[in-house]
Every structure is written in structure tokens, then in C-alpha cells.
Design a protein around this motif. Structure first.
Motif, PDB file in Angstrom:
ATOM      1  N   ASN A 138       0.835  -1.191   0.000  1.00 23.42           N
ATOM      2  CA  ASN A 138       0.000   0.000   0.000  1.00 23.42           C
ATOM      3  C   ASN A 138       0.874   1.247   0.000  1.00 23.42           C
ATOM      4  O   ASN A 138       0.600   2.220  -0.708  1.00 23.42           O
ATOM      5  N   ARG A 139       1.961   1.208   0.781  1.00 23.61           N
ATOM      6  CA  ARG A 139       2.898   2.337   0.763  1.00 23.61           C
ATOM      7  C   ARG A 139       3.570   2.464  -0.601  1.00 23.61           C
ATOM      8  O   ARG A 139       3.873   3.570  -1.063  1.00 23.61           O
ATOM      9  N   LEU A 140       3.799   1.326  -1.258  1.00 28.42           N
ATOM     10  CA  LEU A 140       4.343   1.362  -2.605  1.00 28.42           C
ATOM     11  C   LEU A 140       3.363   2.035  -3.564  1.00 28.42           C
ATOM     12  O   LEU A 140       3.760   2.862  -4.399  1.00 28.42           O
ATOM     13  N   LEU A 141       2.075   1.711  -3.469  1.00 23.30           N
ATOM     14  CA  LEU A 141       1.071   2.370  -4.301  1.00 23.30           C
ATOM     15  C   LEU A 141       1.126   3.885  -4.131  1.00 23.30           C
ATOM     16  O   LEU A 141       1.054   4.635  -5.103  1.00 23.30           O
ATOM     17  N   ALA A 142       1.254   4.311  -2.873  1.00 20.98           N
ATOM     18  CA  ALA A 142       1.308   5.751  -2.606  1.00 20.98           C
ATOM     19  C   ALA A 142       2.561   6.391  -3.190  1.00 20.98           C
ATOM     20  O   ALA A 142       2.554   7.578  -3.518  1.00 20.98           O
ATOM     21  N   ALA A 143       3.644   5.612  -3.315  1.00 22.07           N
ATOM     22  CA  ALA A 143       4.903   6.158  -3.813  1.00 22.07           C
ATOM     23  C   ALA A 143       4.961   6.215  -5.334  1.00 22.07           C
ATOM     24  O   ALA A 143       5.786   6.934  -5.892  1.00 22.07           O
ATOM     25  N   LEU A 144       4.095   5.465  -6.014  1.00 20.22           N
ATOM     26  CA  LEU A 144       4.098   5.500  -7.469  1.00 20.22           C
ATOM     27  C   LEU A 144       3.638   6.870  -7.955  1.00 20.22           C
ATOM     28  O   LEU A 144       2.754   7.481  -7.365  1.00 20.22           O
ATOM     29  N   PRO A 145       4.225   7.389  -9.019  1.00 19.50           N
ATOM     30  CA  PRO A 145       3.958   8.765  -9.455  1.00 19.50           C
ATOM     31  C   PRO A 145       2.648   8.900 -10.205  1.00 19.50           C
ATOM     32  O   PRO A 145       2.601   9.229 -11.379  1.00 19.50           O
ATOM     33  N   ASP A 146       1.542   8.627  -9.503  1.00 22.43           N
ATOM     34  CA  ASP A 146       0.227   8.742 -10.103  1.00 22.43           C
ATOM     35  C   ASP A 146      -0.731   9.354  -9.096  1.00 22.43           C
ATOM     36  O   ASP A 146      -0.563   9.166  -7.895  1.00 22.43           O
ATOM     37  N   PRO A 147      -1.778  10.066  -9.534  1.00 20.80           N
ATOM     38  CA  PRO A 147      -2.771  10.575  -8.583  1.00 20.80           C
ATOM     39  C   PRO A 147      -3.594   9.433  -7.994  1.00 20.80           C
ATOM     40  O   PRO A 147      -3.817   8.415  -8.643  1.00 20.80           O
ATOM     41  N   LEU A 341      12.262  -2.628  -6.421  1.00 22.33           N
ATOM     42  CA  LEU A 341      11.580  -1.340  -6.514  1.00 22.33           C
ATOM     43  C   LEU A 341      12.487  -0.270  -7.105  1.00 22.33           C
ATOM     44  O   LEU A 341      12.041   0.606  -7.852  1.00 22.33           O
ATOM     45  N   GLU A 342      13.764  -0.354  -6.789  1.00 18.72           N
ATOM     46  CA  GLU A 342      14.710   0.635  -7.301  1.00 18.72           C
ATOM     47  C   GLU A 342      15.035   0.393  -8.771  1.00 18.72           C
ATOM     48  O   GLU A 342      14.913   1.301  -9.611  1.00 18.72           O
ATOM     49  N   ARG A 343      15.444  -0.826  -9.095  1.00 16.96           N
ATOM     50  CA  ARG A 343      15.965  -1.091 -10.434  1.00 16.96           C
ATOM     51  C   ARG A 343      14.867  -1.407 -11.448  1.00 16.96           C
ATOM     52  O   ARG A 343      15.051  -1.196 -12.647  1.00 16.96           O
ATOM     53  N   HIS A 344      13.743  -1.910 -10.970  1.00 19.75           N
ATOM     54  CA  HIS A 344      12.663  -2.282 -11.892  1.00 19.75           C
ATOM     55  C   HIS A 344      11.587  -1.202 -11.973  1.00 19.75           C
ATOM     56  O   HIS A 344      11.155  -0.840 -13.070  1.00 19.75           O
ATOM     57  N   LEU A 345      11.156  -0.671 -10.811  1.00 18.13           N
ATOM     58  CA  LEU A 345      10.105   0.345 -10.800  1.00 18.13           C
ATOM     59  C   LEU A 345      10.645   1.763 -10.768  1.00 18.13           C
ATOM     60  O   LEU A 345       9.879   2.720 -10.867  1.00 18.13           O
ATOM     61  N   GLY A 346      11.951   1.914 -10.585  1.00 19.89           N
ATOM     62  CA  GLY A 346      12.573   3.225 -10.693  1.00 19.89           C
ATOM     63  C   GLY A 346      12.400   4.133  -9.499  1.00 19.89           C
ATOM     64  O   GLY A 346      12.510   5.359  -9.629  1.00 19.89           O
ATOM     65  N   LEU A 347      12.169   3.580  -8.315  1.00 17.27           N
ATOM     66  CA  LEU A 347      12.019   4.406  -7.125  1.00 17.27           C
ATOM     67  C   LEU A 347      13.379   4.783  -6.553  1.00 17.27           C
ATOM     68  O   LEU A 347      14.362   4.065  -6.716  1.00 17.27           O
TER      69      LEU A 347
END
Length: 372
Positions: A138-147, A341-347
Motif C-alpha cells: 500500500n505504501r508502494l502504491l502511494a509512492a508510485l507517481p500517479d494521482p 523497486l529501485e531497479r525495476h520500478l525506478g524508485l
């Protein structure tokens, strides 16, 4: 949830039902995605990725050890030190294509052998701290760059898994008929508690194919989660064949079906398989294994630099075991997910520390596991 809100679920971030215990999250803004498969009940990682080169493995597991490659129902060769359980033969093409990797001696740094506590700590992302109310996905969802709006998430089932609970509102819709019947196992009551409502893996190939079709129809899906039960093998675990093999075979076939069904979208997908803890190195008096510590984490996907067993293998000699009985944890599971999360999702570092407070430094070779 009213009709107007329900119709708005196609925008922003949406949790979609996949099966009796699976959810997918859709978000606009890119095709990269993460799928987490949770094996509730503590799968025996030593019989999944078999350390057949260690004599101790055979000495302490006289009736349940998987034979070396080339023996009857023996392990499938991986790298000269480790072999794969023969029931997972469906995954060998992914290993050969270097789309499958394992991290051995991985898991939670917390010492609990309670299924409930250990599953909670895997899902909340704060091992040893049961006060964390939300889940790291859920925290990951919040961190994704989307509204994110007030009704951008929905799940189907009696309860939302802890890993997806949090500040992002989630609408629960009632479950339909059960897709799979509970398994008949020894110690059935304890097994049901360990499964925490997760269905057995027998239906996973169909569920995985369904998920693949959904992703191909909606390439905005970013996150998915599924739980599978039946891994608490205290009694009659079996070796190359038997109880554990009967669970692993549909799991492997389901993962292979997912890879095939995704087609070109497989290149943008990372899949992880994790369990709450491993099992004892020694078999018990009932031809099974008890609650342990270190385990193996699986990582699959088109961007995985696979064909390799990662991690720092501590060995199975008495002095090398955790508390004298279990495989030690040398790689924190959070470091594995943080790498993805860093290398695949770019966080970045800021988002990673929000998702995993107190995140430990990643092991040096984990960065080699995924293409940037």
C-alpha cells in the motif's frame, strides 16, 4: 460504495479481483509491474532449492532429502551446488533463459516462529514491529507517481490482505463461491491457521493464466498479489514425490503459464515468490519439518538476470545454523524487494525508506539481479 464511485474505478489506481485470494492494482503511468506470490504456511526452501553438494543435508534428512541430480526423482541441476525440486520442472525453461533467479538463506531478521506474526512482518515491512498498521505494498502504491482518489482501489474477498492495507482507500466487494476446496491434511486445524484463508495451489495455473489475460487487456496494471496455502508440512512431507511435490507442481506450472500468457509484457514484469519463514534443517519424527528461519526467495521476469542462485550461503554445519537448528538468514527480504523497486520500478532512496522504514543496506550482489 455507490454506483458512481464504482464507475470511477477505471481511473487512477485500482485493485481488481483475480481469484479467491488474489488482487491486482492498476495505475496509469507506465507498463513496469510487480507481482508478489505469498506461500502461507512456510514452504521448505531447502527442498525447493536443494543444497545437494552438502553432505550434511542428507545426514539430517534421511527420509525427506531430495536426491542429487541424476538419481531417481532427484533434483534438477542448477549450478553445480544447488538443484531444483523435480516437481518444478515447468520452470527449467525460465532458468535456461535466465528469467529465473533464487536468493537463498533469505527472509525476515525477526526470530519468531509464529505463522501469524511472521506473515504480518513480511506484509507490513517492519520485522519485529506489530504496531505498523499498513502494508508495504500500500505504501508502494502511494509512492508510485500517479494521482490517487478516494475510491481508486477495490478488492474482492472477506478481508483485504495486510500487505495492501493502508492510507489508500480500498473498497471491498463480496466474494462469490469458493474457487477451491480446503485441502485434507494432517494437523488440519493448524494448517488452516497457517494458511490464513489462502487457497491451495491446485487452482493456481488457471488463476495465473487469468491474471496474464487481465494484464494483457489492461497494460496499466502495476501491482498484483496472490496468496497460496498448504505449505506447513509437519507430517509426511515427502521428497521428490509426495505432499510437498503435489503443492510445488501446480505452483511451477502456474508461474510458467503466467510467463507464457504475458507474452511481450513478461519483459516488463517482475514476479517474486516468498514465504514467512523456512523450516528446520533436521527432519522431525513424523517425516516432516517444523518451523524454521532462513528460506529461499524466487525472482522471475524478463528483466531478471537469472540462471543464478544469489545470496550468501551460510552452510548447514551445526555451528553455521541459526540457534543450532535452522538455516540462517543472510539476506533481509526487504533488501530484495528494495532492489526490485529501485531497479525495476525506478524508485529512489526517499521512496524506499518510506516503504521500508529502517531498510538495511542491500547485499552487494543483489544489484546484479535485475537490469536497470
Amino acid at each position: 460504495m455507490n454506483r458512481r464511485d464504482f464507475l470511477r474505478l477505471s481511473a487512477g489506481t485500482t485493485l481488481l479481483p483475480i481469484g479467491t485470494a488474489a488482487w491486482a492494482a492498476s495505475a496509469e503511468g507506465g507498463p513496469k509491474r510487480l507481482i508478489v506470490i505469498f506461500l502461507r504456511g512456510a514452504v521448505d526452501g531447502l527442498n525447493v532449492v536443494v543444497p545437494y553438494a552438502e553432505r550434511t543435508y542428507y545426514e539430517v534428512r534421511p527420509t525427506i532429502a531430495i536426491g542429487a541430480p541424476g538419481t531417481d526423482s532427484g533434483a534438477l541441476p542448477l549450478d553445480g551446488r544447488f538443484g531444483l525440486h523435480p516437481a518444478l520442472a515447468a520452470l527449467l525453461p525460465l532458468w535456461s533463459d535466465r528469467n529465473l533467479a533464487f536468493i537463498h538463506a533469505a527472509g525476515s531478521p525477526d526470530a519468531t516462529r509464529s505463522h501469524f506474526d511472521a506473515q504480518l512482518f513480511i506484509e507490513n515491512g517492519t520485522p519485529g514491529d506489530s504496531t505498523t498498521r499498513d502494508g508495504w505494498m500500500n505504501r508502494l502504491l502511494a509512492a508510485l507517481p500517479d494521482p490517487h482518489g478516494p475510491t481508486d482501489a477495490v478488492s474482492v474477498g472477506p478481508t483485504l490482505p495486510q500487505i495492501l492495507r493502508g492510507s489508500l482507500p480500498v473498497a471491498n466487494l463480496p466474494l462469490g463461491p469458493e474457487a477451491a476446496r480446503p485441502m485434507a491434511l494432517d494437523l488440519a486445524r493448524e494448517t488452516r491457521r497457517a494458511d490464513d484463508g489462502a487457497p491451495p495451489p491446485s487452482g493456481f495455473p488457471l488463476e495465473a493464466a487469468r491474471l496474464a489475460r487481465l494484464i494483457r487487456r489492461d497494460r496499466n496494471i502495476r501491482l498484483a498479489f496472490a496468496s497460496l496455502g498448504g505449505w506447513d508440512t509437519h507430517v509426511n512431507q515427502g521428497k521428490g514425490k509426495g505432499q510437498l511435490a503435489n503443492r510445488l507442481q501446480p505452483l511451477g506450472e502456474g508461474l510458467a503459464a503466467l510467463a507464457k500468457g504475458l507474452g511481450k509484457d513478461w519483459d516488463d514484469t517482475a514476479v517474486t515468490v516468498i514465504s514467512e519463514f523456512g523450516r528446520t534443517v533436521h527432519e522431525n519424527g513424523n517425516a516432516g519439518t517444523d518451523h524454521g528461519h532462513g528460506n529461499v526467495v524466487w525472482v522471475l521476469g524478463g528483466g531478471v538476470r537469472g540462471g543464478r542462485v544469489y545470496g550468501d550461503w551460510p552452510g548447514l554445519a551445526k555451528a553455521q545454523l541459526y540457534q543450532g537448528r535452522d538455516l540462517a538468514v543472510t539476506t533481509d527480504y526487504r533488501a530484495i524487494f528494495a532492489t526490485i523497486l529501485e531497479r525495476h520500478l525506478g524508485l529512489g532512496d526517499r521512496e524506499l525508506t518510506q516503504i521500508f522504514p529502517g531498510l538495511p543496506p542491500a547485499r552487494s550482489n543483489l544489484g546484479e539481479m535485475l537490469a536497470a
